[in-house]
Design a protein around this motif. Sequence first.
Motif, PDB file in Angstrom:
ATOM      1  N   LEU A 172       0.829  -1.206   0.000  1.00 24.70           N
ATOM      2  CA  LEU A 172       0.000   0.000   0.000  1.00 24.70           C
ATOM      3  C   LEU A 172       0.864   1.258   0.000  1.00 24.70           C
ATOM      4  O   LEU A 172       1.969   1.247   0.536  1.00 24.70           O
ATOM      5  CB  LEU A 172      -0.893   0.000   1.243  1.00 24.70           C
ATOM      6  N   HIS A 174       2.326   4.754   1.237  1.00 24.21           N
ATOM      7  CA  HIS A 174       2.502   5.311   2.580  1.00 24.21           C
ATOM      8  C   HIS A 174       1.672   6.596   2.697  1.00 24.21           C
ATOM      9  O   HIS A 174       1.592   7.377   1.758  1.00 24.21           O
ATOM     10  CB  HIS A 174       3.983   5.615   2.813  1.00 24.21           C
ATOM     11  N   LYS A 176       2.319   9.313   4.016  1.00 22.55           N
ATOM     12  CA  LYS A 176       3.060  10.570   3.764  1.00 22.55           C
ATOM     13  C   LYS A 176       3.109  10.904   2.279  1.00 22.55           C
ATOM     14  O   LYS A 176       3.287  12.061   1.912  1.00 22.55           O
ATOM     15  CB  LYS A 176       4.463  10.527   4.383  1.00 22.55           C
ATOM     16  N   THR A 215       6.735   0.015   7.711  1.00 21.95           N
ATOM     17  CA  THR A 215       6.931  -1.433   7.757  1.00 21.95           C
ATOM     18  C   THR A 215       6.743  -2.019   9.155  1.00 21.95           C
ATOM     19  O   THR A 215       6.591  -3.218   9.308  1.00 21.95           O
ATOM     20  CB  THR A 215       8.358  -1.799   7.288  1.00 21.95           C
ATOM     21  N   SER A 216       6.784  -1.193  10.191  1.00 24.35           N
ATOM     22  CA  SER A 216       6.651  -1.715  11.554  1.00 24.35           C
ATOM     23  C   SER A 216       5.212  -2.141  11.839  1.00 24.35           C
ATOM     24  O   SER A 216       4.273  -1.522  11.350  1.00 24.35           O
ATOM     25  CB  SER A 216       7.033  -0.650  12.578  1.00 24.35           C
ATOM     26  N   ARG A 217       5.073  -3.204  12.634  1.00 24.11           N
ATOM     27  CA  ARG A 217       3.734  -3.546  13.132  1.00 24.11           C
ATOM     28  C   ARG A 217       3.460  -2.644  14.325  1.00 24.11           C
ATOM     29  O   ARG A 217       4.112  -2.770  15.355  1.00 24.11           O
ATOM     30  CB  ARG A 217       3.664  -5.017  13.557  1.00 24.11           C
ATOM     31  N   LEU A 218       2.518  -1.730  14.162  1.00 22.30           N
ATOM     32  CA  LEU A 218       2.245  -0.747  15.216  1.00 22.30           C
ATOM     33  C   LEU A 218       0.990  -1.128  15.992  1.00 22.30           C
ATOM     34  O   LEU A 218       0.023  -1.641  15.425  1.00 22.30           O
ATOM     35  CB  LEU A 218       2.031   0.640  14.599  1.00 22.30           C
ATOM     36  N   ARG A 219       0.996  -0.861  17.285  1.00 20.13           N
ATOM     37  CA  ARG A 219      -0.217  -0.999  18.079  1.00 20.13           C
ATOM     38  C   ARG A 219      -1.266  -0.012  17.576  1.00 20.13           C
ATOM     39  O   ARG A 219      -0.921   1.017  16.986  1.00 20.13           O
ATOM     40  CB  ARG A 219       0.086  -0.666  19.538  1.00 20.13           C
ATOM     41  N   ALA A 226       0.691   7.978  14.788  1.00 19.19           N
ATOM     42  CA  ALA A 226       1.566   8.112  13.616  1.00 19.19           C
ATOM     43  C   ALA A 226       0.803   8.820  12.494  1.00 19.19           C
ATOM     44  O   ALA A 226       1.322   9.746  11.872  1.00 19.19           O
ATOM     45  CB  ALA A 226       2.056   6.739  13.154  1.00 19.19           C
ATOM     46  N   ILE A 230       1.927  12.378  10.887  1.00 15.67           N
ATOM     47  CA  ILE A 230       2.282  12.470   9.460  1.00 15.67           C
ATOM     48  C   ILE A 230       1.510  13.603   8.788  1.00 15.67           C
ATOM     49  O   ILE A 230       2.084  14.416   8.063  1.00 15.67           O
ATOM     50  CB  ILE A 230       2.031  11.117   8.745  1.00 15.67           C
TER      51      ILE A 230
ATOM     52  N   GLU B  98       8.679   0.793  18.795  1.00 15.41           N
ATOM     53  CA  GLU B  98       7.771   0.416  17.697  1.00 15.41           C
ATOM     54  C   GLU B  98       8.152   1.116  16.393  1.00 15.41           C
ATOM     55  O   GLU B  98       8.177   0.500  15.334  1.00 15.41           O
ATOM     56  CB  GLU B  98       6.319   0.775  18.054  1.00 15.41           C
ATOM     57  N   PHE B  99       8.430   2.418  16.472  1.00 16.65           N
ATOM     58  CA  PHE B  99       8.782   3.167  15.258  1.00 16.65           C
ATOM     59  C   PHE B  99      10.174   2.772  14.756  1.00 16.65           C
ATOM     60  O   PHE B  99      10.418   2.733  13.568  1.00 16.65           O
ATOM     61  CB  PHE B  99       8.766   4.675  15.526  1.00 16.65           C
ATOM     62  N   SER B 133       6.314  -5.543  18.078  1.00 14.00           N
ATOM     63  CA  SER B 133       6.350  -4.912  16.758  1.00 14.00           C
ATOM     64  C   SER B 133       7.180  -5.718  15.762  1.00 14.00           C
ATOM     65  O   SER B 133       7.513  -5.223  14.681  1.00 14.00           O
ATOM     66  CB  SER B 133       6.867  -3.479  16.881  1.00 14.00           C
ATOM     67  N   LYS B 135      10.296  -6.787  15.657  1.00 18.74           N
ATOM     68  CA  LYS B 135      11.626  -6.311  15.297  1.00 18.74           C
ATOM     69  C   LYS B 135      12.686  -7.251  15.872  1.00 18.74           C
ATOM     70  O   LYS B 135      12.433  -7.925  16.873  1.00 18.74           O
ATOM     71  CB  LYS B 135      11.855  -4.900  15.849  1.00 18.74           C
ATOM     72  N   HIS B 229       9.986   9.599  15.245  1.00 19.53           N
ATOM     73  CA  HIS B 229       9.079   9.320  14.130  1.00 19.53           C
ATOM     74  C   HIS B 229       9.542  10.045  12.866  1.00 19.53           C
ATOM     75  O   HIS B 229       9.515   9.479  11.767  1.00 19.53           O
ATOM     76  CB  HIS B 229       7.657   9.738  14.522  1.00 19.53           C
ATOM     77  N   TRP B 236      11.993   6.352   5.372  1.00 17.61           N
ATOM     78  CA  TRP B 236      11.080   5.347   4.834  1.00 17.61           C
ATOM     79  C   TRP B 236      11.173   5.235   3.313  1.00 17.61           C
ATOM     80  O   TRP B 236      11.131   6.213   2.620  1.00 17.61           O
ATOM     81  CB  TRP B 236       9.641   5.651   5.271  1.00 17.61           C
TER      82      TRP B 236
END
Lengths: 236, 236
Positions: A172, A174, A176, A215-219, A226, A230, B98-99, B133, B135, B229, B236
């Motif tokens: 997908l 981003h 930003k 790319t991070s899995r965010l809560r 985020a 952005i 996470e970020f 996350s 990582k 961030h 990114w």
Amino acid sequence: MILFYTDDIKDGIATLPPEEARHCLQALRKQAGDTIHFVDGKGGFYEGEILEASRKKCTLNIKNEQQNYQAPGFHLHIAIAPTKNISRLEWMLEKATEFGISEVTPLLCQRSERKNIRTDRLQKIMLTAMKQSLKAYLPQLNELTSFKDFIRKNISADATNFIAHCHENEVLPHLKNAYTKGMNTTILIGPEGDFSKEEVTLALQNAYQPISLGTSRLRTETAGLAACHIVNLVNW
Amino acid sequence: MILFYTDDIKDGIATLPPEEARHCLQALRKQAGDTIHFVDGKGGFYEGEILEASRKKCTLNIKNEQQNYQAPGFHLHIAIAPTKNISRLEWMLEKATEFGISEVTPLLCQRSERKNIRTDRLQKIMLTAMKQSLKAYLPQLNELTSFKDFIRKNISADATNFIAHCHENEVLPHLKNAYTKGMNTTILIGPEGDFSKEEVTLALQNAYQPISLGTSRLRTETAGLAACHIVNLVNW
């Protein structure tokens, strides 16, 4: 600078709500004749002189005012599923208010574990954050709304809307890159277990664009924050 | 996916630490022969088959491994004054992990209200956030360091360093413009009362560049997270 809040302003006279009056007069020991700064949550930033300073009442004579104080050039609406642990949503709302957000709708999704919230408590957190970060706009906090109802009602011709989901079969864009400066937007953030397939499909059918937040899995609450950060960065 | 952690890996055999073993065997009821995923905090991402599953011990036969898993192309070091309310620093460390962040140094500044921290507790929060996350790199957490010592020691030829402060007589470049993709960086974030004039001067004398994080007045922990961030977004 310490900022107070009131929306009770008439004919050049402002009255602080009891809790703000207590903070001003008892905690900070301000007195009649002293000057304080306050906001109305609707973009008005004021300087006022204390007229009356009684036990729980504090009235102010407005000496200076500025409307549309630091008005953002865009409307940012985040619709987010409340987290199971409500303190996670609470800090997200505090931080989003610091960064800048116009409207929040708590979303009830198919996989939501939390099905109720106390909007009064959340509103208070946002009010404190608004004052702390010296903003004059209080973000609008809506009642908990089912995903389907939200998608049905939140149709706006002058906004571009997004859905952040983690279904893994797609790359997908981003946020930003997908978001353009000055754009009004609504961004959907799902619950811990993500949006269901049906929910993603319904959003796409209603012109929501799917986006990634990296790319991070965010809560859930980190994703919401985020997205908010952005949009503010692109507009900076 | 549930991710476990261990740094005890020898000759193709990994041993989970007691707490991880308990989570794996007792909470999740994994058994000998089951496959799990784990990381070593140094960039290694592994798939292993459970060999031994006793009360508090879990050993694994490594079947697949990937080194430098999602290695960031930059070193991000945030040096931040711990907040008076430690839970605010705790969530900042969780979200920064996470970020994506490489290294954190808690800073003791002239105006710091908090003068002690429990690094073991903070480290645990970052470990959990790393696993959550997905990582493979555990950020390095340093001991509390005085501002002067930090500036004296943290000299690196291959990094561009920044200080975020709110002294109001200057218009500072925004971090998103001052930072270039791929750059190693250290960013200094001050306490609730901001850095002192002396501290800002000392940093500038040591080639730290002053930056802004936007027009909002941000809390210490929000500023730290915003900086983290932004660097991740630029990369990114």
